[in-house]
Scaffold this active site. Structure first.
Site, PDB file in Angstrom:
ATOM      1  N   SER A 161      -8.399  -1.906  -9.172  1.00 52.14           N
ATOM      2  CA  SER A 161      -7.274  -1.298  -9.871  1.00 52.14           C
ATOM      3  C   SER A 161      -7.767  -0.020 -10.538  1.00 52.14           C
ATOM      4  O   SER A 161      -8.972   0.119 -10.821  1.00 52.14           O
ATOM      5  CB  SER A 161      -6.734  -2.258 -10.938  1.00 52.14           C
ATOM      6  OG  SER A 161      -5.849  -1.597 -11.822  1.00 52.14           O
ATOM      7  N   TYR A 186      -8.254  -7.962 -17.971  1.00 52.03           N
ATOM      8  CA  TYR A 186      -7.955  -7.362 -16.671  1.00 52.03           C
ATOM      9  C   TYR A 186      -8.878  -6.179 -16.384  1.00 52.03           C
ATOM     10  O   TYR A 186      -9.452  -6.080 -15.292  1.00 52.03           O
ATOM     11  CB  TYR A 186      -6.494  -6.919 -16.636  1.00 52.03           C
ATOM     12  CG  TYR A 186      -6.028  -6.460 -15.271  1.00 52.03           C
ATOM     13  CD1 TYR A 186      -5.778  -7.387 -14.264  1.00 52.03           C
ATOM     14  CD2 TYR A 186      -5.823  -5.111 -15.002  1.00 52.03           C
ATOM     15  CE1 TYR A 186      -5.347  -6.976 -13.013  1.00 52.03           C
ATOM     16  CE2 TYR A 186      -5.396  -4.692 -13.753  1.00 52.03           C
ATOM     17  CZ  TYR A 186      -5.145  -5.622 -12.760  1.00 52.03           C
ATOM     18  OH  TYR A 186      -4.713  -5.210 -11.522  1.00 52.03           O
TER      19      TYR A 186
END
Length: 265
Positions: A152, A166
């Protein structure tokens, strides 16, 4: 040198055997459809039986042979079994796409250690276990292979809204990608990651909505995106096919940002 006069042949993955985990998720569905359309034989794994059946049916309609595995890659045995299913059904494993994972958002003083561990397990440990199981098989059969992980933009950049787990997990995925790229380079197995920013999915549908809240968030976010828009599933298709094919044979340990230039500024 024939690829120079027939360059599309470098992207030919027809007949290759691909394992896609998280196949019912936003990225997993893209991967499944792209590889099905490109002629791959598929093992699709997902935790939701209904969603798995739906994406498997779509891939069969495209013309792909599909094996369904209603499991999440939670431990070593499950990961080894997924690879074994591919070999049993189709004789080999050529491509692994790890699209399984999760995000749980909370400020650090409100996030439990268990939540942090859950995110790290889903995004990091499971990626490592699947890459390990695939590596064993790809080495044994010879001829190299393609491992594609999902990172990501948050592996590179922080986020103020409770993303400590995350961001940490995707940074770790980047580290796995680079380390395995170095380790497996001599074997012919390439390891790369696709790192999207926000793209259209059930989880982000609210950002695409025509509401005042969504418009405010979009405008703020898009000031950082040179392309001036949010991502679409199609924006992930080209990078995936590239990293799954011979076209990327000289690329390994690479993080490919599918982000409209977001991480460049």
């Amino acid at each position: 040198m024939s690829e120079l006069t027939n360059p599309m042949s470098m992207f030919d993955v027809s007949g290759k055997v691909a394992l896609v985990t998280g196949a019912s998720g936003a990225f997993g569905m893209v991967a499944a459809k792209v590889l099905a359309g490109a002629g791959c034989k598929l093992v699709l794994a997902a935790g939701s039986a209904d969603a798995l059946a739906e994406i498997a049916a779509e891939c069969r309609k495209i013309g792909a042979e599909v094996v369904e595995a209603n499991v999440r890659p939670t431990d070593e045995a499950v990961c080894a079994d997924l690879v074994a299913r591919a070999v049993e059904a189709f004789g080999s494993l050529d491509i692994l796409v790890v699209a399984s994972g999760m995000n749980k958002v909370a400020k650090i003083d409100e996030m439990s250690p268990e939540t942090f561990t859950d995110v790290m397990d889903a995004n990091v440990t499971q990626s490592w276990l699947l890459a390990r199981a695939a590596t064993v098989q790809m080495k044994a059969q010879g001829g190299g292979g393609k491992i594609v992980l999902v990172s990501s933009a948050r592996g590179l950049l922080g986020h103020p809204a409770g993303y400590t787990a995350y961001c940490a997990s995707k940074s770790a995925v980047d580290g796995i990608t680079k380390a395995l790229g170095c380790e497996l380079g001599p074997t012919g197995i390439t390891v790369n990651a696709i790192a999207p920013t926000v793209f259209r999915s059930p989880l982000t549908a609210w950002m695409f909505a025509e509401t005042e809240e969504a418009e405010t968030v979009r405008k703020g976010f898009l000031t950082r995106v040179p392309k001036g828009r949010l991502g679409e599933p199609e924006d992930l298709a080209g990078p995936l096919l590239f990293l799954s094919s011979r076209a990327s044979d000289f690329y390994t340990g690479h993080i490919l940002y599918a982000d409209g230039g977001y991480t460049a500024g």
